[in-house]
Enzyme design. Sequence first.
Site, PDB file in Angstrom:
ATOM      1  N   LYS A   1       0.860  -1.190   0.000  1.00  0.00           N
ATOM      2  CA  LYS A   1       0.000   0.000   0.000  1.00  0.00           C
ATOM      3  C   LYS A   1       0.888   1.229   0.000  1.00  0.00           C
ATOM      4  O   LYS A   1       1.772   1.377   0.854  1.00  0.00           O
ATOM      5  CB  LYS A   1      -0.823  -0.025   1.283  1.00  0.00           C
ATOM      6  CG  LYS A   1      -2.256   0.374   1.163  1.00  0.00           C
ATOM      7  CD  LYS A   1      -2.934   0.117   2.514  1.00  0.00           C
ATOM      8  CE  LYS A   1      -4.347   0.603   2.532  1.00  0.00           C
ATOM      9  NZ  LYS A   1      -4.922   0.485   3.875  1.00  0.00           N
TER      10      LYS A   1
HETATM   11  O1  G3P Z   1      -8.813   1.289   4.799  1.00  0.00           O
HETATM   12  C1  G3P Z   1      -8.696   2.603   5.218  1.00  0.00           C
HETATM   13  C2  G3P Z   1      -9.449   2.742   6.494  1.00  0.00           C
HETATM   14  O2  G3P Z   1      -8.788   2.026   7.484  1.00  0.00           O
HETATM   15  C3  G3P Z   1      -9.681   4.107   6.982  1.00  0.00           C
HETATM   16  O3  G3P Z   1     -10.819   4.019   7.776  1.00  0.00           O
HETATM   17  O4  G3P Z   1     -12.425   4.716   9.464  1.00  0.00           O
HETATM   18  O5  G3P Z   1      -9.995   5.301   9.721  1.00  0.00           O
HETATM   19  O6  G3P Z   1     -11.387   6.438   8.015  1.00  0.00           O
HETATM   20  P1  G3P Z   1     -11.172   5.193   8.794  1.00  0.00           P
END
Ligand code: G3P
Length: 219
Positions: A83
């Site tokens: 990534k």
């Molecule tokens: O895959 C990306 C994700 O982990 C971000 O999620 O909820 O931290 O915005 P969030």
Amino acid sequence: MKFFVDTADLGAIEELLELGLVDGVTTNPSLVAKTGQDLFTVLRDICRLVEGPVSAEVLATDFADMLREGRRLAEIAPNIAVKVPLTPDGLKACRRLVAEGTAVNVTLCFSPAQALLAAKAGATFVSPFVGRLDDVGHEGMELIRDILTIFRNYPNAIRTQVLVASVRSVPHLVEAARLGADIVTAPPQVLRALVAHPLTERGLARFLEDARQSGIRIL
Ligand code: G3P
């Protein structure tokens, strides 16, 4: 649509594997930090459990170090997808790693233009973050609609899969499926919530009560 689980928690991955909800895993530095374990140990353990792609994020921000880190991560297992962030250096690293045969997930995508650049860089996956766009007053799912529309205009040139990320709710996931996204990655609590419906629970309770009252048995 494929379901990836967005976690580095091995217990949650095992539980969701049994439900058939783990076509792949996405991790990020924040999720690995939560486990309190060594990055390589965590990733190795996940790759042992899961056959599908397991995203592992670089920590460097410059091209040369991203490349070195990406190569090191790719050595963990054949199903690692490296990534990289959607920056100029990240796109350069993406091109190189893909040319070397490594799957790459370009992350932190917040606009259709950025998604197009990830596709031009040959990314295996691009990760638009819907929840974080919602957080700042935008319509996160609108971005998914735009990216899918653009990618579908170039079916022969663009092979990049749209991996809907920063998913916070069941409606996010359902809307992604309605739009025809390739993959959704969601935290374990969202995947668990998919199965729950009050009418299912009420209906089951009624069936069991009727069976009990009439003495129906199978075993
Ligand atoms: O895959 C990306 C994700 O982990 C971000 O999620 O909820 O931290 O915005 P969030």
